[in-house]
Design an enzyme around this catalytic site. Structure first.
Site, PDB file in Angstrom:
ATOM      1  N   HIS A 136       0.771  -1.786  -0.064  1.00  0.00           N
ATOM      2  CA  HIS A 136       0.426   0.193  -0.367  1.00  0.00           C
ATOM      3  C   HIS A 136       0.959   1.162   0.297  1.00  0.00           C
ATOM      4  O   HIS A 136       0.599   2.567   0.172  1.00  0.00           O
ATOM      5  CB  HIS A 136      -1.393  -0.286   1.550  1.00  0.00           C
ATOM      6  CG  HIS A 136      -0.351   0.404   2.546  1.00  0.00           C
ATOM      7  ND1 HIS A 136       0.174  -1.280   3.233  1.00  0.00           N
ATOM      8  CD2 HIS A 136       0.351   1.441   3.384  1.00  0.00           C
ATOM      9  CE1 HIS A 136       0.856  -0.674   4.622  1.00  0.00           C
ATOM     10  NE2 HIS A 136       0.696   0.458   4.392  1.00  0.00           N
ATOM     11  N   ASP A 158      -0.384  -7.823   2.214  1.00  0.00           N
ATOM     12  CA  ASP A 158      -0.442  -5.793   1.907  1.00  0.00           C
ATOM     13  C   ASP A 158       1.592  -6.187   1.764  1.00  0.00           C
ATOM     14  O   ASP A 158       2.093  -4.990   2.447  1.00  0.00           O
ATOM     15  CB  ASP A 158      -0.533  -5.249   2.834  1.00  0.00           C
ATOM     16  CG  ASP A 158      -0.148  -3.863   2.347  1.00  0.00           C
ATOM     17  OD1 ASP A 158      -0.418  -4.052   1.037  1.00  0.00           O
ATOM     18  OD2 ASP A 158      -0.928  -3.627   3.242  1.00  0.00           O
ATOM     19  N   SER A 210       4.941   3.082   7.803  1.00  0.00           N
ATOM     20  CA  SER A 210       4.958   1.328   7.079  1.00  0.00           C
ATOM     21  C   SER A 210       5.683   0.758   6.176  1.00  0.00           C
ATOM     22  O   SER A 210       6.739   1.286   5.450  1.00  0.00           O
ATOM     23  CB  SER A 210       3.662   2.144   6.194  1.00  0.00           C
ATOM     24  OG  SER A 210       3.126   0.209   5.759  1.00  0.00           O
TER      25      SER A 210
END
Length: 1242
Positions: A136, A158, A210
């Site tokens: 993402h 992910d 992230s």
């Protein structure tokens, strides 16, 4: 995901940093990201400062002071560095801790920034033999070698992964699947790992983090961060981590991905767009141009960058984005001002225009805190500076100050104020029916406003208490966070209206003088040509009177709250907005624990002795198809008896964890005693069956005895009557003996048989075959009785359990967690193999379709628009349940006088609409339609040296390969689901309940407001909102509305399925599933390869196997102990197996040492089962006693079939009884036959 690392081929080792190799295209270390370089510089400076601080001497301190005594002149570089070092001492909190230093050292090699358009959006990490980047996170890795790799994407985890270049493998970090609970390390310090979840303090971690790794205390990576979910004081991390056999993703509910935003919000001003955080326009500083700045903000109120624009306008720093500070949280209120509004009760039962007007009260926090909004502002002075000891309030057209210490909030008694900022007050109040807010103004006068408001203490948990306990447990709850930082909650502001004020008008010699006192005044009159105008200086209207004039004070330099008790300036609603403090957050609240229940077990029941301190809830549910559920509030010491069926029961007392009870087959008497003890034993287990059997046996015995007596009487009558009627007849000896005839004389048996042979041969054969027939009849009866009992016994005990000899094997395992299935697989030429399968966990997951989300609503009432001397018109707006009405004949008054000054009629346009309440993100219910459910089972399979747990979807055929053996599980025998077609999910609870479809909600019922998500714009509302005519003289927007259907449902809802699900199901909601439901059986077919078996030539050899049971307690979990004795000719490890379902063995295999102790579980009082050890077999026979406890907390791992289960002693007594009765009947029949034969012979 097959391309995730499952092995580590390259370990990490320490080495000095080498210069770039000539052939390596990788750039030098200086091109690493600036942020990391700065962090390393800070680390080096901090370590240097620490070393200097510990080792510094007096002369060195003197050197630092010398440059200050010299005249100002250019300093050499060395003294400059010495001057900079003490600066580090002023902020020791910036020095990285041990955990941070460790992570920074490792991260320097193994993580790389991911950039998009020059902005860092996340990180990529080298782990094992892979480079991993969150999928993402937009952008490319800031490294030429890694950017050109071909990445594989996994939406399940992910992640995007690629193989690490050979030249960079030494930079990669190891990873580990070992994660004991405790603290781990990441870039910001410690990460807590408990209950399978990684958490950090709230505020640590943000968008842009992230992809950062989490390390253990030795350096290997344990997880990669993807995002976080705010849970109050802690933030739960969404991570990808490793288990022993697989990669898994942990995603807490409410997770937000931590990729930095790549979109720059744009704002508009006169059709010119600019970045909201960096406006380049003239009227973009509030201090330079308040009115145009506010107008610019109003035009961009719906822009995503509105708050960036607001921040730039307040701080007036257009060149770069300024850093926001906690001390500046009040600066946005420079744009606003307090106000005065109509209050219906100002403390003495009369109405007034009060600066303490209460606008709204929120009681959404479950800890009982109230959030009150009123007209004044706390923490601000009249000069727009921050001072938490002050309250600023509207005093006419001016702003005055009062002491914060004079603020009081009352309910039924005084409340405790816990927080204040701006228009908002946090207070904890006792239950009551009203709320009042008051403070003492600068003139030492009390300013009060009181409204009717019912509030009571909210129930948290299952115990009603009033005082927070010192000891207890923490349960999830909500509270208002004591923070003044910017939040997601906001309130609408608008430009204040012109305020009428007749005090600035005075009559002077036939003229009217307007005294402005430095203000801007708008005036109107019906005298002469100067009817309407605006002035900033004193003005005189000639030839006029005060009654024909009206003056309004105009101020457009500040906003005020969009209150329904103050009119708005224009019909077209122009508004701004500001953040409000004290957001509602998830947290934990300590609740009490009632004294534990004292349990006294009985036969199929348990008596709970309860000693509650507070009113405490007791609930229980029984397992099985026909469930029984009950709950009651216990207010005083009492005893409650709950039934305990064979399937079990679960009860929950107060805030304690649920407890489960299972019946133990205990009883009085002895299964191996005298007949009355045996009857007492079985009466305790099966009272009805025992009574029926005893009655039937008694009837049979009595009938048999009566029949025997009757046959003897008949025989005697038949043999004596002929001799009595014949004079001088002599009774034969045989007849005399059989018929008990006195003085009987008869021929010998041989003479009688000779006489019959000579005179009547038919009677001869009849008399000869009578005893023989009786003997044959007795033998057949005995055989039939024994055969019948033995057959029933063997059927009950399931003798002859599965022993497979074919190549394809099939089995049926119970769909019950913890209940093992064992089979003995025999194959020619190989030693027998023990196969064990056990269901570890089951999950029944329905296919769900989210219909909508519903929650509480709030009614938005904008400020009314009053059209003086004219008629206003409503305009349609696309808002949920938007209502608009125009009322004529209104004569509104404000604190300065009449708002309108004209002869014609005035009109008021009132508006109202519905929105989701702020509490919706914490307190909402989701309505689902449930479809076909899939049953997923975790099954532990053990055979030979294989011990593996697999997952299979058993609602259909599912093939799984285990160590080269193909297993096919399913389909389950009983397709069943506890979920209806319509279900509701609310705060971890699930309800089988009907609900209206989307768009068909009714006022006051569940679903009166509906939306697909918590932030979507498809909100549907039907709350019965109706506007009412305002009262004459007051400015307000009255309306009527049906109370929230969601709140009504909360009060009236039934017990959730979690508390009353049948078959022992455990209901979970994230995702929706039913765990460990004991329903049906799972068929299994398998094809075991030869390699799993041990050849006879290689297997251990034992002989003379014997089994002796030392102790045995039936109906208890492995309550039997048996000793196996044997001779070992070839040692090794042997599989052990019971060939009968009568007993279940705890051991799977044993070491052949000549003597072994095994444990078994059985429900039989006299179990007899065959045990095989390798190729040898022995029979174990036991006499078991019943367990001592009537109720236990664990289920037994054995076959629960107990009828007809006759002990060996009971069988012996039954055979004796049958033999005695049979012998009695046989003798009677024999006598009757002989007598009949003799009488027929005559």
């Amino acid at each position: 995901m097959d391309f995730l690392p499952t092995q580590v081929f390259y370990g990490r080792r320490w080495r000095p940093r080498m210069p770039p190799r000539p052939w390596r295209p990788r750039m030098p270390t200086m091109q690493r990201p600036d942020q990391q370089a700065r962090q390393m510089q800070q680390l080096i400076a901090a370590v240097s400062t620490l070393a200097l601080r510990q080792n510094a001497a007096a002369p060195q301190r003197g050197k630092k002071k010398q440059p200050r005594r010299k005249k100002p002149k250019p300093q050499p570089e060395k003294p400059k560095k010495q001057e900079q070092k003490p600066k580090q001492k002023k902020a020791p909190k910036r020095k990285p801790g041990r955990r941070e230093r460790m992570c920074m050292k490792i991260e320097h090699d193994c993580i790389f920034e991911v950039k998009h358009e020059g902005k860092v959006t996340g990180y990529a990490c080298l782990v094992g033999d892979k480079v991993m980047k969150p999928a993402h996170v937009p952008g490319v890795i800031d490294n030429a070698d890694l950017a050109r790799l071909s990445y594989k994407k996994s939406s399940k985890y992910d992640l995007e992964c690629a193989q690490i270049p050979v030249a960079m493998k030494s930079d990669a970090s190891k990873y580990t699947h070992e994660k004991p609970e405790g603290h781990y390390n990441w870039h910001y310090g410690a990460v807590q790992y408990t209950g399978g979840r990684f958490t950090v303090p709230t505020g640590v971690g943000k968008p842009g983090d992230s992809g950062r790794p989490i390390f253990d205390n030795k350096g290997p990576v344990v997880a990669i961060v993807l995002g976080g979910a705010n849970e109050g004081t802690r933030t739960a991390l969404s991570v990808v981590t490793w288990n022993k056999d697989m990669v898994t993703k942990i995603t807490p509910e409410g997770t937000v991905e931590w990729a930095a935003s790549t979109v720059t919000a744009m704002c508009l001003l006169t059709n010119i767009s600019f970045p909201c955080f960096q406006p380049s326009c003239a009227p973009c500083c509030y201090e330079k141009g308040p009115e145009p700045t506010l107008r610019m903000l109003e035009e961009n109120v719906n822009s995503e960058g509105y708050y960036d624009l607001l921040h730039a306008a307040v701080y007036c720093r257009n060149s770069s984005r300024s850093k926001r500070s906690t001390a500046n949280h009040f600066n946005a209120y420079k744009l606003t001002r307090p106000y005065v509004a109509y209050c219906a009760d100002c403390g003495m039962g009369h109405s007034c225009h009060s600066p303490a007007m209460i606008e709204n009260i929120q009681a959404d926090a479950t800890d009982g805190t109230l959030k009150i909004q009123f007209a004044s502002q706390i923490g601000l002075t009249k000069t727009d500076t921050h001072d938490h000891t002050k309250i600023r309030y509207a005093e006419g057209h001016d702003i005055a100050e009062a002491a914060r210490s004079t603020l009081k909030v009352h309910s039924s008694s005084e409340c405790t104020v816990t927080g204040t900022m701006g228009h908002f007050i946090l207070a904890k109040c006792p239950p009551g029916e009203r709320i009042s807010v008051s403070f003492v103004d600068s003139k030492n006068e009390h300013r009060t406003c009181r409204i009717a408001y019912h509030h009571e203490q909210r129930l948290i948990g299952r115990e009603r208490f009033t005082v927070r306990p010192h000891h207890g447990i923490e349960l999830p709850c909500t509270t208002y966070q004591l923070t003044t930082a910017e939040t997601s909650e906001e309130i609408d502001m608008h430009m204040p209206p012109d305020i009428p004020d007749r005090t600035i008008l005075s009559q002077q010699s036939g003229n009217v003088k307007i005294t402005v006192n430095g203000r801007t005044v708008r005036y109107s009159s019906s005298c002469g040509s100067q009817a309407v105008g605006t002035t900033t200086t004193d003005k005189t209207i000639n030839s006029c009177t005060v009654d024909k004039c009206q003056a309004y004070v105009t101020s457009h330099t500040k906003w005020q709250f969009n209150s329904p008790f103050v009119p708005r300036r224009m019909q077209a609603e122009r508004k701004g907005k500001v953040h409000i403090p004290f957001p509602l957050i998830n947290t934990t609240c300590r609740v009490p624990l009632a004294p534990e229940a004292l349990v006294r077990s009985g036969k199929r029941e348990a008596t709970l002795s309860l000693h509650p301190i507070h009113p405490t809830l007791l609930s229980y549910r029984t397992f099985g198809a026909e469930r029984v559920f009950d709950e009651q509030w216990i207010t005083a010491q009492t005893e409650v008896t709950i039934p305990v069926p064979v399937e079990g029961v679960e009860y929950q007392w107060g805030n304690h964890k649920p407890q489960r009870f299972v019946v133990a087959l205990t009883t009085e008497g002895k299964a191996h005693g005298w007949p009355h003890e045996i009857i007492e034993y079985y009466y305790g287990l099966h009272p009805t069956t025992t009574i029926v059997v005893v009655i039937r046996v008694s009837v049979v015995v009595l009938l048999s005895f009566a029949a025997s007596v009757y046959m003897c009487v008949v025989a005697r009558t038949k043999c004596l009557t002929p001799y009595a009627l014949t004079p001088g007849a002599v009774v034969p000896v045989t007849i005399g003996v059989l018929c008990c005839a006195p003085k009987a004389h008869a021929a010998s048996f041989a003479e009688g048989m000779a006489y019959l042979w000579d005179n009547n041969q038919s009677m001869f054969w009849m008399e000869l075959t009578g005893p023989l027939a009786l003997l044959i009849l007795a033998t057949c009866c005995a055989r039939s009785l024994l055969s019948c009992c033995k057959g029933s016994f063997l059927v009950a005990m399931s003798i002859g359990s599965a022993v497979a000899s074919a190549y394809e094997h099939t089995a049926i395992i119970p769909n019950q967690v913890g209940f093992p299935y064992k089979a003995h697989v025999a194959r020619e030429g190989y030693s027998p193999l023990t196969l064990q399968m056990q269901v570890i966990e089951t999950s029944l997951e329905p296919t769900l379709n989210l219909e909508y989300i519903t929650c509480d609503y709030k009614t938005k009432v904008p400020s009314p628009y009053v059209k003086c001397c004219g008629t206003a018109e409503c305009r349609t707006q696309d808002k949920p349940e938007y209502k608009c009405a125009v009322f004529t004949g209104v004569y509104p008054f404000m604190w300065g006088g009449a708002y309108c000054f004209c002869d014609s009629e005035n009109t008021q346009m009132s508006e109202a609409y519905v929105e989701r309440a702020d509490v919706c993100k914490h307190d909402h219910a989701a309505a689902y339609r449930a479809h076909t459910a899939s049953l997923r089972a975790k099954i532990k399979v053990t055979y030979g040296t294989v011990n593996q747990t697999v997952e299979a979807y058993v609602n259909g055929d599912h093939a799984v390969t285990i160590a080269g053996t193909k297993f096919i599980f399913g389909p389950v025998s009983t397709p069943w689901t506890p979920f209806d077609t319509k279900i509701l999910v609310y705060k971890g609870e699930l309800y089988n309940q009907d609900f209206p479809r989307y768009g068909a909600g009714q006022p006051g019922r569940f679903g009166d407001i509906q939306s697909r998500t918590l932030d979507s714009r498809d909100l549907y509302a039907n709350t019965g909102l109706k506007l009412a005519r305002p009262a004459a003289g007051n400015i307000h927007v009255p309306y009527t509305q049906t109370p929230s259907g969601f709140k009504t449902w909360q009060k009236d809802r039934d017990s959730p399925l979690n508390a009353k699900a049948p078959f022992g199901c455990i209901i979970q909601t994230n995702p929706v599933r039913a765990m460990n439901c004991a329903v049906g059986n799972i068929p299994v077919s398998m094809d075991i390869a030869d390699s799993a078996f041990t050849r006879l030539t290689d297997a251990p050899v034992i002989s003379e196997l014997t089994c002796t049971v030392s102790t045995c307690t039936h109906s208890s979990d492995f309550g039997g102990i048996a000793v196996l004795s044997y001779k070992v000719e070839k040692s090794g490890r042997c599989d052990i197996h019971s060939h009968s379902n009568v007993a279940v063995l705890q051991e799977v295999s044993i070491e052949t040492e000549g003597r072994s102790v095994i444990h078994f579980s059985t429900a039989s009082a006299s179990p007899s089962f065959v045990v095989s050890v390798c190729s040898s077999r022995a029979t174990c026979t036991a006499k078991c006693e019943p367990p001592k406890d009537h109720v236990v907390t664990y289920p037994a791992n054995h076959n629960g079939v107990t009828l007809p289960d006759l002990s060996s002693t009971a069988m012996t007594w039954a055979q004796h009884l049958a033999g005695g009765v049979g012998l009695l009947i046989a003798l009677a029949v024999l006598i009757l036959v002989i007598v009949t034969c003799v009488t027929l012979r005559r």
